[in-house]
Enzyme design. Structure first.
Site, PDB file in Angstrom:
ATOM      1  N   GLU A  21    -103.613 -59.363  27.010  1.00  0.00           N
ATOM      2  CA  GLU A  21    -103.214 -59.018  28.382  1.00  0.00           C
ATOM      3  C   GLU A  21    -101.714 -58.803  28.506  1.00  0.00           C
ATOM      4  OE1 GLU A  21    -104.738 -61.911  31.106  1.00  0.00           O
ATOM      5  OE2 GLU A  21    -103.194 -61.479  32.595  1.00  0.00           O
ATOM      6  N   ARG A  62    -106.783 -54.787  35.837  1.00  0.00           N
ATOM      7  CA  ARG A  62    -106.714 -56.116  36.463  1.00  0.00           C
ATOM      8  C   ARG A  62    -106.175 -56.116  37.896  1.00  0.00           C
ATOM      9  NH1 ARG A  62    -107.116 -60.592  34.668  1.00  0.00           N
ATOM     10  NH2 ARG A  62    -105.080 -61.562  34.958  1.00  0.00           N
ATOM     11  N   HIS A  68     -97.961 -61.887  28.959  1.00  0.00           N
ATOM     12  CA  HIS A  68     -97.163 -61.958  30.193  1.00  0.00           C
ATOM     13  C   HIS A  68     -95.892 -61.106  30.123  1.00  0.00           C
ATOM     14  CE1 HIS A  68     -96.401 -64.108  34.089  1.00  0.00           C
ATOM     15  NE2 HIS A  68     -97.708 -64.026  34.074  1.00  0.00           N
ATOM     16  N   HIS A  99    -108.742 -70.839  32.219  1.00  0.00           N
ATOM     17  CA  HIS A  99    -107.477 -70.942  31.476  1.00  0.00           C
ATOM     18  C   HIS A  99    -107.453 -72.207  30.642  1.00  0.00           C
ATOM     19  CE1 HIS A  99    -104.782 -68.374  34.366  1.00  0.00           C
ATOM     20  NE2 HIS A  99    -105.821 -67.704  33.901  1.00  0.00           N
ATOM     21  N   HIS A 135    -107.585 -59.775  38.461  1.00  0.00           N
ATOM     22  CA  HIS A 135    -106.739 -60.964  38.532  1.00  0.00           C
ATOM     23  C   HIS A 135    -107.405 -62.015  39.414  1.00  0.00           C
ATOM     24  CE1 HIS A 135    -102.508 -62.620  39.649  1.00  0.00           C
ATOM     25  NE2 HIS A 135    -102.863 -63.077  38.470  1.00  0.00           N
ATOM     26  N   GLU A 141    -111.412 -63.286  36.140  1.00  0.00           N
ATOM     27  CA  GLU A 141    -110.607 -64.510  36.004  1.00  0.00           C
ATOM     28  C   GLU A 141    -110.950 -65.419  37.180  1.00  0.00           C
ATOM     29  OE1 GLU A 141    -106.394 -63.822  36.478  1.00  0.00           O
ATOM     30  OE2 GLU A 141    -105.900 -65.493  35.156  1.00  0.00           O
ATOM     31  N   TYR A 178     -94.963 -69.483  28.616  1.00  0.00           N
ATOM     32  CA  TYR A 178     -95.746 -69.113  29.788  1.00  0.00           C
ATOM     33  C   TYR A 178     -97.039 -69.933  29.938  1.00  0.00           C
ATOM     34  CZ  TYR A 178     -99.075 -66.795  32.685  1.00  0.00           C
ATOM     35  OH  TYR A 178    -100.040 -66.583  33.616  1.00  0.00           O
ATOM     36  N   ASP A 208    -102.749 -63.949  27.032  1.00  0.00           N
ATOM     37  CA  ASP A 208    -101.838 -63.265  27.961  1.00  0.00           C
ATOM     38  C   ASP A 208    -100.414 -63.311  27.406  1.00  0.00           C
ATOM     39  OD1 ASP A 208    -100.515 -62.247  30.148  1.00  0.00           O
ATOM     40  OD2 ASP A 208    -101.437 -63.611  31.613  1.00  0.00           O
ATOM     41  N   ASN A 261     -98.169 -64.815  45.866  1.00  0.00           N
ATOM     42  CA  ASN A 261     -97.686 -66.106  45.357  1.00  0.00           C
ATOM     43  C   ASN A 261     -96.163 -66.225  45.434  1.00  0.00           C
ATOM     44  OD1 ASN A 261     -98.274 -68.630  44.318  1.00  0.00           O
ATOM     45  ND2 ASN A 261     -98.079 -67.980  42.183  1.00  0.00           N
TER      46      ASN A 261
END
Ligand code: KDG
Ligand code: MG
Length: 408
Positions: free
Chosen positions: A241, A288, A217, A122, A317, A344, A160, A215, A37
């Site tokens: 997470e 993950r 993050h 999500h 992930h 996920e 986030y 999460d 990404n």
């Protein structure tokens, strides 16, 4: 049997998917996904300039040796760019193997351990009422598990994966206005004061069977993460997470000593060497690492087997940057893995994605069912990909209010 050529395509709806197609002298081809990404052009270039010229003439059935050739053969090993690039090769070689055997990949791993695999979506909200609406919409669609993130009162910007205004929609992670990132402001104290009670409200509003994930993050220190994990124990999270930045494997020990909240980590790991100590010391509950930047199926299988010895379950992930190709690799592993946990699942732009990557896999009621088509069971429409151009994008960066850089 020989590899006769390979092509790399960059483009797709909503994301710049990096798709690898490997051709053979027997007319069978394989597909791989090297999407990293916001850095998509780099694995694409690595494939084109270094890996593909080495691949031509190799026997595609020797996927293990080809994996070792690229891993051990590179003096400067690992890292997300290299692992995404040869992860795509590895996935494409497994796809070819499945097509040659006329079997879906899960059969080559050992068959199915379950009919369907649970996925999570999500849910997000600028504030708590917004988040509640988002969770409710996923529950109505039949999801059994949701990751929940919401805005923190008095935080100067959205935090986030949260929209900056109520009802906001879209990709909160990548900003496609260019490569210069937006800045989010973070305040750990406000987060720590607010989030445990917000998570508790979500728990109280929905049926107890709903699995709730959250999460962090990578934003807390080990001590803060231990305090947070302890504070959210009454919520009964399915997982917490990335509580701390992922480089420090020892950080997880402190969390374990103070809390029984299940911990998930690994979406930024790209090899077994990033998580072997976490797994062997039983400091985490879910791993993950993704097929995409984790070196493909061959390497992920090794991680799954190590994890199975230590009560660690999978929770790969599945952010929108994974194309249906690497997601299919994971879905086949999920169908087989004795220590599967959850997957996920987020593919943006589904109608367009289906046109680009046709498949007979089915996601319904929060469960994913792999098809019995040979190999990965995903095709790729080369004409369709020509509709898309590469769009430069960036992840936000994070600073504290005084300007100090923080972890995104
Ligand atoms: O590109 C970054 C995303 O993959 C990441 O922010 C998503 O944390 C993430 C998740 O859990 O899906
Ligand atoms: Mg994450």
């Amino acid at each position: 049997m020989k590899i006769t050529g390979a092509k790399v395509f960059v483009g797709g709806p909503a994301k710049n998917y990096v798709t690898l197609k490997i051709m053979t002298d027997q007319g069978v081809h394989g597909l791989g996904d090297a999407t990293l990404n916001n850095r998509e052009t780099l694995p694409a270039k690595y494939l084109q300039d270094y890996l593909i010229p080495n691949l031509i003439g190799m026997d595609p059935r020797n996927s293990e040796d080809i994996w070792q050739y690229f891993y051990r053969g590179a003096y400067f090993r690992r890292g997300p760019i290299a692992m995404a690039a040869f992860g795509a090769i590895d996935t494409a070689l497994w796809d070819i193997k499945g097509k040659l055997a006329n079997m879906p990949l899960y059969q080559l791993f050992g068959g199915k351990s379950r009919d369907g695999a649970m996925v999570y979506a999500h849910a997000t909200g600028a504030d708590l009422p917004d988040l509640m609406d988002s969770v409710a919409s996923y529950v109505e669609q039949g999801y059994k598990a949701v990751r929940v993130q919401c805005g923190i009162p008095s935080m100067p910007t959205a935090s986030y994966a949260v929209p900056d205004k109520k009802g906001g929609e879209g990709d909160y992670i990548t900003d496609y206005s260019g490569i210069i990132p937006k800045t989010e402001i973070w305040d750990t104290d406000r987060y720590m004061r607010y989030m445990p009670s917000a998570l508790m409200e979500v728990r109280e509003k929905f049926e107890p069977d709903l699995k709730i994930l959250h999460d962090v993050h990578h934003r807390l220190s080990p001590r803060e993460a231990a305090a947070f994990a302890k504070a959210v124990e009454p919520v009964g999270l399915y997982w917490l997470e990335d509580p701390t930045p992922a480089e420090d494997q020892d950080a997880l020990r402190l969390i374990r000593q103070h809390s029984t909240t299940p911990i998930a980590i690994g979406e930024v790991f790209n090899s077994i060497w990033d998580c072997n100590k976490l797994i062997e010391n039983e400091l985490i509950d879910f791993i993950r690492v993704a097929a995409t930047y984790g070196g493909g199926i061959t390497h992920l299988k090794r991680i799954i087997d190590l994890a199975a010895l230590h009560h660690v379950r999978t929770g790969f992930h599945g952010a929108p940057s994974h194309s249906p190709i690497s997601m299919a690799a994971q879905h086949h592993l999920n169908a087989w893995a004795p220590n599967f946990g959850i997957q996920e699942y987020l593919v943006l732009g589904t109608k367009e994605c289906d046109a680009l990557f046709p498949s007979a896999h089915v996601m319904t009621d929060g469960m994913f069912y792999v098809s019995d088509a040979p190999g990965l069971g995903v095709d790729f429409d080369e004409k369709e990909v020509a509709r898309y151009e590469y769009k430069a994008g960036s992840h936000p960066i994070v600073r504290l209010e005084d300007g100090t850089m923080w972890d995104y």
